[in-house]
Enzyme design. Sequence first.
Site, mmCIF file in Angstrom:
data_model
loop_
_atom_site.group_PDB
_atom_site.id
_atom_site.type_symbol
_atom_site.label_atom_id
_atom_site.label_comp_id
_atom_site.label_asym_id
_atom_site.label_seq_id
_atom_site.Cartn_x
_atom_site.Cartn_y
_atom_site.Cartn_z
ATOM 1 N N TYR A 167 0.815 -1.208 0.000
ATOM 2 C CA TYR A 167 0.000 0.000 0.000
ATOM 3 C C TYR A 167 0.851 1.262 0.000
ATOM 4 O O TYR A 167 0.383 2.338 -0.387
ATOM 5 C CB TYR A 167 -0.934 0.018 1.197
ATOM 6 C CG TYR A 167 -1.995 -1.059 1.187
ATOM 7 C CD1 TYR A 167 -2.214 -1.854 0.063
ATOM 8 C CD2 TYR A 167 -2.791 -1.301 2.301
ATOM 9 C CE1 TYR A 167 -3.172 -2.846 0.048
ATOM 10 C CE2 TYR A 167 -3.765 -2.284 2.302
ATOM 11 C CZ TYR A 167 -3.954 -3.053 1.177
ATOM 12 O OH TYR A 167 -4.913 -4.033 1.172
ATOM 13 N N ASP B 167 -5.113 -6.647 6.089
ATOM 14 C CA ASP B 167 -6.330 -6.014 5.597
ATOM 15 C C ASP B 167 -7.352 -7.078 5.220
ATOM 16 O O ASP B 167 -8.531 -7.007 5.578
ATOM 17 C CB ASP B 167 -5.986 -5.133 4.387
ATOM 18 C CG ASP B 167 -7.142 -4.248 3.954
ATOM 19 O OD1 ASP B 167 -8.176 -4.220 4.647
ATOM 20 O OD2 ASP B 167 -7.004 -3.579 2.915
ATOM 21 N N ASP C 74 -10.828 -8.589 7.771
ATOM 22 C CA ASP C 74 -12.214 -8.546 7.307
ATOM 23 C C ASP C 74 -12.843 -9.931 7.354
ATOM 24 O O ASP C 74 -14.016 -10.084 7.717
ATOM 25 C CB ASP C 74 -12.284 -7.984 5.886
ATOM 26 C CG ASP C 74 -12.265 -6.465 5.859
ATOM 27 O OD1 ASP C 74 -12.058 -5.860 6.932
ATOM 28 O OD2 ASP C 74 -12.443 -5.881 4.777
ATOM 29 N N ASP D 268 -2.306 -18.016 2.778
ATOM 30 C CA ASP D 268 -3.426 -18.757 2.212
ATOM 31 C C ASP D 268 -3.953 -19.790 3.206
ATOM 32 O O ASP D 268 -5.163 -19.986 3.337
ATOM 33 C CB ASP D 268 -3.043 -19.408 0.875
ATOM 34 C CG ASP D 268 -1.680 -20.064 0.895
ATOM 35 O OD1 ASP D 268 -0.929 -19.909 1.881
ATOM 36 O OD2 ASP D 268 -1.336 -20.737 -0.094
ATOM 37 N N LYS E 233 4.199 -15.048 3.386
ATOM 38 C CA LYS E 233 4.241 -15.881 2.174
ATOM 39 C C LYS E 233 5.711 -16.098 1.825
ATOM 40 O O LYS E 233 6.176 -15.798 0.718
ATOM 41 C CB LYS E 233 3.481 -15.197 1.027
ATOM 42 C CG LYS E 233 3.154 -16.111 -0.152
ATOM 43 C CD LYS E 233 2.263 -17.292 0.221
ATOM 44 C CE LYS E 233 1.945 -18.112 -1.045
ATOM 45 N NZ LYS E 233 1.255 -19.381 -0.695
#
Length: 356
Positions: free
Chosen positions: A142, A247, A251, A223, A191
């Site tokens: 970001y 992020d 959620d 994942d 990752k």
Amino acid sequence: MQKRIAVIYGDGIGREVITQALRILESTADKYGHTFIFEEVLAGGCAIDKCGQCLPQESLEICKQSDSVLLGAVGGPKWDNEPSHNRPEKALLTLRKELGLFANIRPATLLPQLRKASPLKDEILNCGIDFIIVRELIGGAYFGEHKIEQINGEKVATDGMTYSASQIESIAKVAFDIARKRKKQVISVDKANVLSSSRLWREVVESVAKNYPDVQLSHMYVDNAAMQICRAPSQFDVLLTENMFGDILSDEASVITGTIGVIPSASLSLGTLGLYEPIHGSAPDIAGEDKANPIGTILSAAMMLELSFGLTKESEAIQRAVQEALEKGYRTGDMMSEGCTLVGCKQMGDIILESI
């Protein structure tokens, strides 16, 4: 105690939910003998409409000079065509960077009253859901380099995911400190089998862990973490991760607890300054209809009292008031269940206020 709070109503349902949170804060201040001074500032789409900038310099300066910031929500399709540097969401990114808000704290807790609203099966819920996501907030993709260029006759987009060792070390310490007060377990999400930034992330987190011998550290690919949050959320205590992964996972975590409408969040600096906001977004489809759930914002205000102001009993009083409202069966539309009473945003605020 006297504290100055910058208030960003923002867009969509922001004004509705913030209004209820301010009522709760005022009542709490009266009960416990404090003074909270609220100063409204513009940020997001409403700021674009009024002055052409998603975050006016005056708004930023007021936030910097305040003891804390309370935010409703920003964004909406109305501003989708704004250039990237002036989109409503850019105001949030700039606030985080300029205020040094590097640590985002998002609890994922299943309130017993909302069990029926969770999409998970009973056998999973029986094990409980109670963990915290600690997300690095001012690094990663970001805040990396973003560009679109022509290469061999076609457009190619590039987004850079960049992290320094010091950034990773800072957020890792936050996670381990929180874990020490809980079940003493940190699961670091990355990752590392693909990304260089994740390999550095894992290396630095393991180095920090040596200073916390009482806290158990393990690693999980992002994942797999996404799957495990739905399959067996009870295994998590403190989940540490970088900006973009956090992020997405936060959620997901909010939905399994019944509704995104009750989840608060805190974005913290190295000092006491923090930005507190619900995670549900601006929901422009229901804006102005008194359908919004104010609980996420009210609980964000409770987090502010505890984390930025050190007012633990006041924070707990607000949390108890929310629990009492839910225990009595009052629900907004997003968490409505059979046998409960449907109320609007303002009425839910009224009911919680009575308990304060």
